[in-house]
Structure formats: structure tokens, C-alpha cells
Design a protein around this motif. Structure first.
Motif, mmCIF file in Angstrom:
data_model
loop_
_atom_site.group_PDB
_atom_site.id
_atom_site.type_symbol
_atom_site.label_atom_id
_atom_site.label_comp_id
_atom_site.label_asym_id
_atom_site.label_seq_id
_atom_site.Cartn_x
_atom_site.Cartn_y
_atom_site.Cartn_z
ATOM 1 N N ARG A 234 0.858 -1.193 0.000
ATOM 2 C CA ARG A 234 0.000 0.000 0.000
ATOM 3 C C ARG A 234 0.887 1.233 0.000
ATOM 4 O O ARG A 234 1.675 1.428 0.914
ATOM 5 C CB ARG A 234 -0.884 0.027 1.247
ATOM 6 C CG ARG A 234 -1.962 -1.035 1.282
ATOM 7 C CD ARG A 234 -2.715 -0.943 2.595
ATOM 8 N NE ARG A 234 -3.280 0.371 2.788
ATOM 9 C CZ ARG A 234 -3.637 0.866 3.982
ATOM 10 N NH1 ARG A 234 -3.403 0.170 5.081
ATOM 11 N NH2 ARG A 234 -4.173 2.063 4.070
ATOM 12 N N PRO A 235 0.784 2.085 -1.025
ATOM 13 C CA PRO A 235 1.611 3.304 -1.038
ATOM 14 C C PRO A 235 1.335 4.165 0.191
ATOM 15 O O PRO A 235 0.176 4.367 0.569
ATOM 16 C CB PRO A 235 1.174 4.016 -2.321
ATOM 17 C CG PRO A 235 0.600 2.934 -3.186
ATOM 18 C CD PRO A 235 -0.057 1.976 -2.232
ATOM 19 N N HIS A 236 2.396 4.647 0.823
ATOM 20 C CA HIS A 236 2.280 5.490 2.002
ATOM 21 C C HIS A 236 2.773 6.889 1.661
ATOM 22 O O HIS A 236 3.909 7.056 1.204
ATOM 23 C CB HIS A 236 3.096 4.921 3.164
ATOM 24 C CG HIS A 236 2.480 3.720 3.804
ATOM 25 N ND1 HIS A 236 2.460 2.492 3.197
ATOM 26 C CD2 HIS A 236 1.842 3.564 5.009
ATOM 27 C CE1 HIS A 236 1.855 1.617 3.986
ATOM 28 N NE2 HIS A 236 1.469 2.238 5.094
ATOM 29 N N LEU A 237 1.925 7.868 1.895
ATOM 30 C CA LEU A 237 2.251 9.237 1.524
ATOM 31 C C LEU A 237 3.487 9.733 2.265
ATOM 32 O O LEU A 237 4.358 10.392 1.686
ATOM 33 C CB LEU A 237 1.058 10.154 1.811
ATOM 34 C CG LEU A 237 1.207 11.627 1.406
ATOM 35 C CD1 LEU A 237 1.497 11.735 -0.081
ATOM 36 C CD2 LEU A 237 -0.066 12.395 1.772
ATOM 37 N N GLY A 238 3.591 9.423 3.553
ATOM 38 C CA GLY A 238 4.751 9.865 4.315
ATOM 39 C C GLY A 238 6.041 9.269 3.788
ATOM 40 O O GLY A 238 7.071 9.944 3.692
ATOM 41 N N THR A 239 5.995 7.987 3.441
ATOM 42 C CA THR A 239 7.178 7.332 2.873
ATOM 43 C C THR A 239 7.537 7.944 1.525
ATOM 44 O O THR A 239 8.716 8.176 1.225
ATOM 45 C CB THR A 239 6.908 5.830 2.709
ATOM 46 O OG1 THR A 239 6.627 5.263 3.985
ATOM 47 C CG2 THR A 239 8.104 5.121 2.106
ATOM 48 N N ALA A 240 6.532 8.214 0.696
ATOM 49 C CA ALA A 240 6.782 8.832 -0.609
ATOM 50 C C ALA A 240 7.441 10.194 -0.448
ATOM 51 O O ALA A 240 8.389 10.525 -1.174
ATOM 52 C CB ALA A 240 5.474 8.964 -1.381
ATOM 53 N N ARG A 241 6.951 10.983 0.513
ATOM 54 C CA ARG A 241 7.557 12.296 0.737
ATOM 55 C C ARG A 241 9.021 12.170 1.152
ATOM 56 O O ARG A 241 9.868 12.944 0.724
ATOM 57 C CB ARG A 241 6.770 13.059 1.819
ATOM 58 C CG ARG A 241 5.452 13.645 1.333
ATOM 59 C CD ARG A 241 4.972 14.711 2.290
ATOM 60 N NE ARG A 241 4.752 14.173 3.631
ATOM 61 C CZ ARG A 241 3.562 13.801 4.108
ATOM 62 N NH1 ARG A 241 2.493 13.904 3.340
ATOM 63 N NH2 ARG A 241 3.449 13.326 5.332
ATOM 64 N N GLU A 242 9.312 11.188 2.000
ATOM 65 C CA GLU A 242 10.685 11.017 2.471
ATOM 66 C C GLU A 242 11.600 10.569 1.336
ATOM 67 O O GLU A 242 12.729 11.059 1.205
ATOM 68 C CB GLU A 242 10.723 10.004 3.607
ATOM 69 C CG GLU A 242 12.064 9.952 4.316
ATOM 70 C CD GLU A 242 12.041 9.054 5.548
ATOM 71 O OE1 GLU A 242 13.125 8.860 6.131
ATOM 72 O OE2 GLU A 242 10.963 8.539 5.906
ATOM 73 N N VAL A 243 11.144 9.634 0.496
ATOM 74 C CA VAL A 243 11.944 9.177 -0.644
ATOM 75 C C VAL A 243 12.242 10.346 -1.581
ATOM 76 O O VAL A 243 13.384 10.535 -2.025
ATOM 77 C CB VAL A 243 11.218 8.048 -1.393
ATOM 78 C CG1 VAL A 243 11.878 7.780 -2.741
ATOM 79 C CG2 VAL A 243 11.200 6.783 -0.560
ATOM 80 N N VAL A 244 11.215 11.143 -1.874
ATOM 81 C CA VAL A 244 11.398 12.276 -2.780
ATOM 82 C C VAL A 244 12.308 13.330 -2.154
ATOM 83 O O VAL A 244 13.173 13.902 -2.827
ATOM 84 C CB VAL A 244 10.038 12.879 -3.172
ATOM 85 C CG1 VAL A 244 10.223 14.183 -3.949
ATOM 86 C CG2 VAL A 244 9.235 11.883 -4.003
ATOM 87 N N ALA A 245 12.132 13.585 -0.850
ATOM 88 C CA ALA A 245 12.954 14.605 -0.182
ATOM 89 C C ALA A 245 14.425 14.219 -0.202
ATOM 90 O O ALA A 245 15.295 15.070 -0.435
ATOM 91 C CB ALA A 245 12.479 14.799 1.259
ATOM 92 N N VAL A 246 14.717 12.939 0.022
ATOM 93 C CA VAL A 246 16.116 12.493 0.003
ATOM 94 C C VAL A 246 16.651 12.459 -1.420
ATOM 95 O O VAL A 246 17.800 12.827 -1.683
ATOM 96 C CB VAL A 246 16.249 11.099 0.662
ATOM 97 C CG1 VAL A 246 17.647 10.531 0.445
ATOM 98 C CG2 VAL A 246 15.947 11.183 2.152
#
Length: 477
Positions: A234-246
């Protein structure tokens, strides 16, 4: 033999852990290079103009891959940090969330390529046949964008987990398929149509499609905690933000690098014509062979640094970076000596019938590149220290300076103002590599003594501004 546990990564002998993790990555990267060499070999059967066209297309492909590199790097760094913090449930979510971002992004980029390939290529060459080959390659590469986006995000998850042998298996499958299909589609052996450079790119897409299916099968089976679960997929918005931020600074870094390469290849085309483009492409491919070990060490060091920071072993993360730099700089320096001594023989390995101006320019570029190989090794591995600490913006700023403050000005002024021949562009490449190595090593020595890893470890502690599992679940729902 090439698997190491989390305990090894955060507590075992660092030289051994670096080498054990790096060997599968080095083998994998050599396999990737072998794939490119095979592509070049078969395209070389079509003549120097075809090699020049694919060389131009390869630079444009590098620009297209920028947003995906953001996701790949973010996936590896965030996964390694969560594994190091012993949070496997959170680590499992990272590669699946990244894949959910990468696939629709690839489809969107493919639409843009199908519309804009011809006018964009026309901006960089006025030679009709070179442009025709470049457009054909780009058009066929649309399939590869989709398949590599899935394959590489899952592979980045395996690498961040410390399972570099599995990442090797995934790439090996993709490359073997690519190498087998290449001559069939390029030259039209047997019942296959002769697709020439279109077939070269199509073979890449097919190979990575098979590799992606193999990666999914491995994840479905599960290995050392990295497996399919209902929560993980299940895609997680918080995880997506962290991946993109890094990963975003890596995207900025690659935008700067690839746009600069487009400027450089335009200058090469102006100053050296098709012969200059062919030399630049062959030199780039040989350089790729040279820095494969440094790339493998850098990938291993990124995971080691990330996991040790998650475990708050700060001095160990620092030492891992310096050991990697030493190994890579010495190894590439030796390779550079060999390349300087035997440039013509190396050129003929790639394009057996190369002669005349094509050969003269290629020999010159190979010898000039050799002077800066030690610097390439240092750049890759010292950047791994910054990336593992989540400070990917350092690599971005360094790359922008390397290309736009050193390489592009020397190339443009040398050709258009001082009217030197195309070899001044080759010197611009080497001088920019040496300059970047110098300032990166100095900056790492400075910041690593002044809290670089302490700040990174603090950011990984619970309650340091990250989403909790519950918060991420709410965000995703």
C-alpha cells in the motif's frame, strides 16, 4: 558468500564488509557495462554515423532518467536507514511506494518522448543521418523507461537492505536477455526484422521487462525480511515524501549534469562533427568500464553509512567512507595507466574497424580521460558518505559546480572563443573531474569533524520529525 547481516554491517571489519557488499554490485555494474559494450559493438556494425547517433541519444536518455534516479537513490538511502534502525516494517514500504511513483511517471515521460524526440534532436545536430538514428533510438527507448523504473526501484530496495547479491541476480537476468536479443533485432538474424538502432533500444526494454518480473518474483518469495505484505504494497504518503525529499537533490544533480552534457555534446558536434561524436561516445563507454568498481563501492558504502547511522555508530560510518575513497582512487588510478598506454587497442575492442579521424580523436580522448580516473573514484565514494547521511544536496551542488563552473566554460571558451579543436572539450572533462574530487574531499574532511554524522543520526531517532507508522497509515488512507 556475498550476503552480510545487519550485525556485520554495523559491527564487522569494515574493509571486508565493504568488499563483500561491493563485489556483487561491481559484477552487476560490469554486466551493465558489458550490455552497453555489446550494444555499441553491434551498432558499430552499422557504421560510425550510427555510433554517433546513439551517442547523442544516450545523452538525452540520461536526461530522461533524472526523475527515476531521484526515486532510486531515495529508495536505497531511506531503506538502509530504516533497516539500520531495525524497523523492517517501515523499510519494506519504501521500495513498493517508490515503484508506485515510478511506473506512472515513466508512462508520462514516454508520451513526452513520442511527441518531442525529433525537434529536440534537431537542436543538437544538423547532420540528418545522425539525427535519424538518434530519434529512432529514443522512440524505442519508451518501453525501457517503464520496465527499468520497476526493476530499478525494487533493486534499490534490495541494495538498501544489504542484499546486493539479489540486486545482481535481477540485473543479470535483464542483461542476459538484452545481450541475446540485441543482434537479433539490430541486424535481423533469422526470422527477426532488421531494426538497426531502434532494435538496440527495444532490446534494452525487453531485457529489463524480464528483469522486473524476476524482481517481483523474488520479493513475492521473500528474503531476510524483504517480502510482500499487505501493508508494504500500500503506497504510504509519508514514505513517498521522504523518498522524494532524500532523492530530490540527486535529481537536481542529474539535471545539471545531463543538461551540461547536452551543451558539451553540442560543442563536440560543432568542433569535431560525426568523428568527434563517435570519439566522445566511445570514450564515455570506456570511462564507464573504468569507474564500475567505484560505483559498486559507492553503492555499498551508502548502505553501510546509512545503516551505521541508524544504529548510531558514527565513527564507523566516517571510516567506511574514507576506506572506500582510498580503494576506489587507487584502483581507478591503475586502470588509468593501462588506458593511457594502450588507447588504440581499447578503441578497437569497442569498434573494430575504427580508423582515420574517428580513431585519432578517440585515442586522444582515452588518454586525456586517463589522467582524471583517480578523481572519478574519489568523487563516487566520498559522495556515498554524504548520501548515506541523507545530505544528498552536497552531491547536487558539487555536480553543478563541476559541470557549469569548470567543464562547460572550458569547452565553450576553448572552441568558440580560442578556436581550439575538439580535444579542448576532452580536457574540460578531465579537469572538471579533478576539481570536483579536490573540493569534495576537503569538504567531507571538514564537515565530518563538525557534526555531519551526528546530525544525521539525530534525524533518525524516534520523534525527530518523521512520521510514525500510525501517522503514515492515516496519510495513506
Amino acid at each position: 558468500m556475498f550476503d552480510v547481516s545487519r550485525e556485520d554491517i554495523v559491527g564487522g571489519p569494515l574493509p571486508r564488509v565493504l568488499v563483500v557488499l561491493a563485489v556483487p554490485l561491481v559484477v552487476q555494474n560490469f554486466a551493465l557495462v558489458a550490455q552497453e559494450v555489446v550494444d555499441l559493438f553491434w551498432v558499430g556494425r552499422l557504421g560510425g554515423t550510427a555510433v554517433a547517433g546513439v551517442g547523442l541519444a544516450a545523452v538525452l536518455v540520461g536526461l530522461l532518467m533524472v526523475p527515476f534516479m531521484m526515486l532510486f537513490t531515495g529508495t536505497q538511502v531511506v531503506t538502509s536507514q530504516r533497516v539500520g534502525a531495525d524497523d523492517e516494517a517501515a523499510a519494506r514500504r519504501v521500495p513498493f511506494t517508490a515503484a508506485a511513483l515510478a511506473i506512472p511517471l515513466a508512462a508520462a515521460v514516454g508520451v513526452v518522448v513520442s511527441i518531442g524526440a525529433e525537434p529536440v534532436v534537431a537542436l543538437f545536430t544538423d547532420q540528418a543521418q545522425v539525427a535519424t538514428y538518434a530519434v529512432a533510438y529514443l522512440t524505442a527507448y519508451i518501453l525501457a523507461l517503464v520496465t527499468t523504473s520497476l526493476s530499478d526501484t525494487l533493486e534499490a530496495g534490495f541494495t538498501g537492505w544489504g542484499q546486493t547479491r539479489v540486486a545482481l541476480y535481477v540485473n543479470a537476468v535483464a542483461i542476459i536477455v538484452n545481450v541475446v536479443v540485441d543482434p537479433l533485432l539490430i541486424l535481423g538474424y533469422g526470422p527477426f526484422p532488421r531494426l538497426e538502432v531502434f532494435g538496440a533500444a527495444l532490446a534494452t526494454g525487453i531485457g529489463y521487462g524480464v528483469g522486473a518480473l524476476f524482481a517481483v518474483a523474488l520479493v513475492a518469495r521473500g528474503r531476510d525480511g524483504f517480502r510482500l505484505t499487505r501493508d508494504a504494497v500500500r503506497p504510504h504518503l509519508g514514505t513517498a515524501r521522504e523518498v522524494v525529499a532524500v532523492g530530490a537533490p540527486i535529481a537536481g544533480q542529474n539535471v545539471g549534469r545531463q543538461v551540461a552534457r547536452l551543451v558539451v555534446i553540442t560543442v563536440v558536434s560543432f568542433a569535431g562533427g560525426a568523428a568527434g561524436l563517435a570519439a566522445y561516445h566511445v570514450g564515455s563507454r570506456v570511462a564507464t568500464v573504468a569507474f564500475v568498481p567505484a560505483q559498486g563501492l559507492a553503492q555499498a558504502a551508502t548502505s553501510i553509512v546509512g545503516q551505521n547511522l541508524g544504529a548510531e555508530h558514527l565513527e564507523r560510518a566516517r571510516r567506511a567512507t574514507w576506506i572506500g575513497v582510498a580503494i576506489a582512487a587507487v584502483g581507478l588510478g591503475v586502470f588509468g595507466v593501462v588506458q593511457w598506454l594502450f588507447p588504440e587497442a581499447i578503441a578497437h575492442v569497442f569498434v573494430p574497424d575504427m580508423a582515420g579521424t574517428d580513431l585519432a580523436y578517440t585515442v586522444a580522448y582515452l588518454q586525456i580521460l586517463a589522467y582524471g580516473y583517480w578523481a572519478l573514484g574519489a568523487i563516487y565514494t566520498v559522495e556515498a558518505g554524504f548520501n548515506g547521511a541523507g545530505e544528498t544536496s552536497v552531491s547536487m551542488v558539487s555536480t553543478l559546480a563541476q559541470y557549469w563552473a569548470v567543464r562547460v566554460p572550458i569547452a565553450v571558451v576553448g572552441v568558440y572563443v580560442l578556436t581550439f579543436d575538439v580535444t579542448v572539450v576532452f580536457w574540460a572533462v578531465t579537469l572538471s573531474n579533478v576539481a570536483a574530487a579536490g573540493w569534495l574531499l576537503a569538504y567531507f574532511a571538514y564537515t565530518s569533524r563538525r557534526g555531519l554524522f551526528e546530525r544525521a543520526a539525530e534525524a533518525q531517532r524516534p520523534g525527530a520529525g518523521k512520521n510514525t507508522d500510525a501517522e503514515e497509515g492515516v496519510a495513506a488512507s
